[in-house]
Write a protein that holds these residues in place. Structure first.
Motif, PDB file in Angstrom:
ATOM      1  N   HIS A   1       0.862  -1.589   0.198  1.00 46.66           N
ATOM      2  CA  HIS A   1       0.124   0.408   0.186  1.00 46.66           C
ATOM      3  C   HIS A   1       0.490   1.143   0.444  1.00 46.66           C
ATOM      4  O   HIS A   1       0.731   2.781  -0.313  1.00 46.66           O
ATOM      5  N   CYS A   2       1.994   1.682   0.526  1.00 49.12           N
ATOM      6  CA  CYS A   2       2.982   2.476   0.471  1.00 49.12           C
ATOM      7  C   CYS A   2       4.839   1.561   0.617  1.00 49.12           C
ATOM      8  O   CYS A   2       4.588   0.573   0.617  1.00 49.12           O
ATOM      9  N   THR A   3       5.008   3.247  -0.075  1.00 47.82           N
ATOM     10  CA  THR A   3       6.602   2.757   0.562  1.00 47.82           C
ATOM     11  C   THR A   3       7.294   1.982   1.210  1.00 47.82           C
ATOM     12  O   THR A   3       8.075   0.979   0.701  1.00 47.82           O
ATOM     13  N   SER A   4       6.480   2.553   2.228  1.00 50.64           N
ATOM     14  CA  SER A   4       7.492   0.961   3.716  1.00 50.64           C
ATOM     15  C   SER A   4       7.216   0.370   3.413  1.00 50.64           C
ATOM     16  O   SER A   4       7.832  -1.347   3.723  1.00 50.64           O
ATOM     17  N   CYS A   5       6.023  -0.699   2.789  1.00 49.21           N
ATOM     18  CA  CYS A   5       6.306  -1.868   2.114  1.00 49.21           C
ATOM     19  C   CYS A   5       6.448  -2.940   1.775  1.00 49.21           C
ATOM     20  O   CYS A   5       7.314  -3.732   2.277  1.00 49.21           O
TER      21      CYS A   5
ATOM     22  N   LEU B   1      10.160  -1.369   1.971  1.00 50.34           N
ATOM     23  CA  LEU B   1      10.581  -2.060   2.494  1.00 50.34           C
ATOM     24  C   LEU B   1      11.010  -2.759   3.296  1.00 50.34           C
ATOM     25  O   LEU B   1      11.896  -3.119   3.633  1.00 50.34           O
ATOM     26  N   LEU B   2       9.710  -3.305   4.332  1.00 47.10           N
ATOM     27  CA  LEU B   2       9.857  -4.179   5.328  1.00 47.10           C
ATOM     28  C   LEU B   2      10.198  -5.369   4.230  1.00 47.10           C
ATOM     29  O   LEU B   2      10.531  -6.691   4.474  1.00 47.10           O
ATOM     30  N   ILE B   3       9.288  -5.796   3.024  1.00 46.59           N
ATOM     31  CA  ILE B   3      10.244  -6.306   2.105  1.00 46.59           C
ATOM     32  C   ILE B   3      11.126  -6.938   1.684  1.00 46.59           C
ATOM     33  O   ILE B   3      11.996  -8.262   2.085  1.00 46.59           O
ATOM     34  N   ASP B   4      11.708  -5.910   1.319  1.00 46.28           N
ATOM     35  CA  ASP B   4      13.487  -6.110   1.429  1.00 46.28           C
ATOM     36  C   ASP B   4      14.554  -6.394   2.543  1.00 46.28           C
ATOM     37  O   ASP B   4      15.510  -6.946   2.101  1.00 46.28           O
ATOM     38  N   ASP B   5      13.938  -5.771   3.185  1.00 44.24           N
ATOM     39  CA  ASP B   5      14.457  -6.453   4.998  1.00 44.24           C
ATOM     40  C   ASP B   5      14.418  -7.656   4.679  1.00 44.24           C
ATOM     41  O   ASP B   5      15.568  -8.021   5.400  1.00 44.24           O
ATOM     42  N   GLU B   6      13.193  -8.398   4.699  1.00 42.28           N
ATOM     43  CA  GLU B   6      12.772  -9.664   5.216  1.00 42.28           C
ATOM     44  C   GLU B   6      13.837 -10.404   4.537  1.00 42.28           C
ATOM     45  O   GLU B   6      14.306 -11.186   4.673  1.00 42.28           O
ATOM     46  N   ILE B   7      13.956 -10.248   2.904  1.00 36.17           N
ATOM     47  CA  ILE B   7      14.522 -11.013   2.155  1.00 36.17           C
ATOM     48  C   ILE B   7      16.072 -10.188   2.004  1.00 36.17           C
ATOM     49  O   ILE B   7      16.887 -12.102   2.069  1.00 36.17           O
ATOM     50  N   GLU B   8      17.179  -9.611   3.089  1.00 36.07           N
ATOM     51  CA  GLU B   8      18.288  -8.802   2.540  1.00 36.07           C
ATOM     52  C   GLU B   8      18.900 -10.010   3.648  1.00 36.07           C
ATOM     53  O   GLU B   8      20.238 -10.275   4.383  1.00 36.07           O
ATOM     54  N   GLU B   9      17.789 -10.764   5.102  1.00 36.50           N
ATOM     55  CA  GLU B   9      18.319 -11.411   6.104  1.00 36.50           C
ATOM     56  C   GLU B   9      18.618 -12.997   5.151  1.00 36.50           C
ATOM     57  O   GLU B   9      19.200 -13.645   6.172  1.00 36.50           O
ATOM     58  N   LEU B  10      18.402 -13.059   4.376  1.00 38.80           N
ATOM     59  CA  LEU B  10      18.223 -14.465   3.807  1.00 38.80           C
ATOM     60  C   LEU B  10      19.873 -14.809   3.552  1.00 38.80           C
ATOM     61  O   LEU B  10      21.073 -13.919   2.734  1.00 38.80           O
ATOM     62  N   PRO B  11      20.199 -15.869   3.583  1.00 42.42           N
ATOM     63  CA  PRO B  11      21.908 -16.414   3.122  1.00 42.42           C
ATOM     64  C   PRO B  11      21.722 -16.310   1.707  1.00 42.42           C
ATOM     65  O   PRO B  11      20.892 -17.173   1.018  1.00 42.42           O
ATOM     66  N   GLY B  12      22.685 -15.739   0.824  1.00 37.67           N
ATOM     67  CA  GLY B  12      22.548 -15.565  -0.235  1.00 37.67           C
ATOM     68  C   GLY B  12      22.272 -14.529  -0.767  1.00 37.67           C
ATOM     69  O   GLY B  12      22.394 -14.150  -2.541  1.00 37.67           O
TER      70      GLY B  12
ATOM     71  N   THR C   1      15.421  -5.415  -4.402  1.00 37.34           N
ATOM     72  CA  THR C   1      14.578  -3.565  -4.302  1.00 37.34           C
ATOM     73  C   THR C   1      12.949  -4.079  -5.364  1.00 37.34           C
ATOM     74  O   THR C   1      12.859  -4.809  -5.955  1.00 37.34           O
ATOM     75  N   THR C   2      12.270  -3.443  -4.365  1.00 40.68           N
ATOM     76  CA  THR C   2      11.213  -3.464  -4.691  1.00 40.68           C
ATOM     77  C   THR C   2      10.762  -2.251  -4.745  1.00 40.68           C
ATOM     78  O   THR C   2      10.817  -1.152  -4.219  1.00 40.68           O
ATOM     79  N   ASN C   3       9.894  -2.491  -5.798  1.00 43.10           N
ATOM     80  CA  ASN C   3       9.014  -1.367  -6.249  1.00 43.10           C
ATOM     81  C   ASN C   3       7.548  -1.489  -6.470  1.00 43.10           C
ATOM     82  O   ASN C   3       6.656  -2.959  -7.266  1.00 43.10           O
ATOM     83  N   LEU C   4       7.406  -0.914  -5.540  1.00 44.13           N
ATOM     84  CA  LEU C   4       5.567  -0.444  -5.155  1.00 44.13           C
ATOM     85  C   LEU C   4       4.518   0.313  -6.180  1.00 44.13           C
ATOM     86  O   LEU C   4       3.586  -1.015  -7.276  1.00 44.13           O
ATOM     87  N   ARG C   5       4.782   1.297  -7.167  1.00 48.90           N
ATOM     88  CA  ARG C   5       4.570   0.581  -8.579  1.00 48.90           C
ATOM     89  C   ARG C   5       4.079   0.378  -9.876  1.00 48.90           C
ATOM     90  O   ARG C   5       2.962  -0.599 -10.258  1.00 48.90           O
ATOM     91  N   THR C   6       5.449  -0.915  -9.787  1.00 51.64           N
ATOM     92  CA  THR C   6       5.474  -1.838 -10.847  1.00 51.64           C
ATOM     93  C   THR C   6       5.032  -3.249 -10.216  1.00 51.64           C
ATOM     94  O   THR C   6       4.990  -4.140 -10.443  1.00 51.64           O
ATOM     95  N   GLU C   7       4.306  -3.120  -8.266  1.00 49.84           N
ATOM     96  CA  GLU C   7       4.526  -4.123  -7.866  1.00 49.84           C
ATOM     97  C   GLU C   7       5.743  -5.940  -8.487  1.00 49.84           C
ATOM     98  O   GLU C   7       4.749  -6.303  -8.399  1.00 49.84           O
ATOM     99  N   ARG C   8       6.408  -5.226  -7.728  1.00 49.99           N
ATOM    100  CA  ARG C   8       8.076  -5.682  -8.365  1.00 49.99           C
ATOM    101  C   ARG C   8       8.674  -5.934  -7.181  1.00 49.99           C
ATOM    102  O   ARG C   8       8.852  -4.971  -6.988  1.00 49.99           O
ATOM    103  N   THR C   9       9.324  -7.271  -6.896  1.00 52.76           N
ATOM    104  CA  THR C   9      10.278  -7.132  -6.139  1.00 52.76           C
ATOM    105  C   THR C   9      11.586  -8.341  -7.336  1.00 52.76           C
ATOM    106  O   THR C   9      11.547  -9.073  -7.613  1.00 52.76           O
TER     107      THR C   9
ATOM    108  N   TYR D   1       3.092  -9.758   2.855  1.00 53.49           N
ATOM    109  CA  TYR D   1       2.712 -10.125   1.745  1.00 53.49           C
ATOM    110  C   TYR D   1       2.644 -11.181   0.495  1.00 53.49           C
ATOM    111  O   TYR D   1       3.150 -12.626   1.112  1.00 53.49           O
ATOM    112  N   THR D   2       2.199 -11.669  -0.488  1.00 50.90           N
ATOM    113  CA  THR D   2       1.860 -12.880  -1.901  1.00 50.90           C
ATOM    114  C   THR D   2       2.848 -12.163  -2.561  1.00 50.90           C
ATOM    115  O   THR D   2       2.689 -11.178  -2.502  1.00 50.90           O
TER     116      THR D   2
END
Length: 71
Positions: free
Chosen positions: A13-17, A19-30, A35-43, A65-66
């Protein structure tokens, strides 16, 4: 060699969404970057080594998120 995976993400719903997604993904080894883009709904995820797409989808779900892999 850097590998890239791309996902569609729904439920943001917003840019913070993104950032939350990127933070979770960047915790994964490897994962070197996410980079998540709200406008394009892509990561876009850059990997140092192969990891299963399902692991990234699970991290996105943990953030509330899904996601699906872009073919």
């Amino acid at each position: 060699m850097t590998l890239r995976l791309e996902f569609t993400v729904s439920g943001m719903h917003c840019t913070s969404c993104g950032l939350l997604i990127d933070d979770e993904i960047e915790e994964l080894p490897g994962v070197s970057a996410s980079t998540t883009n709200l406008r394009t709904e892509r990561t876009v995820v850059e990997l140092d080594r192969p990891i299963p797409a399902e692991q990234i989808i699970e991290a996105i779900a943990t953030a509330g998120y899904t996601a699906t892999v872009v073919s």
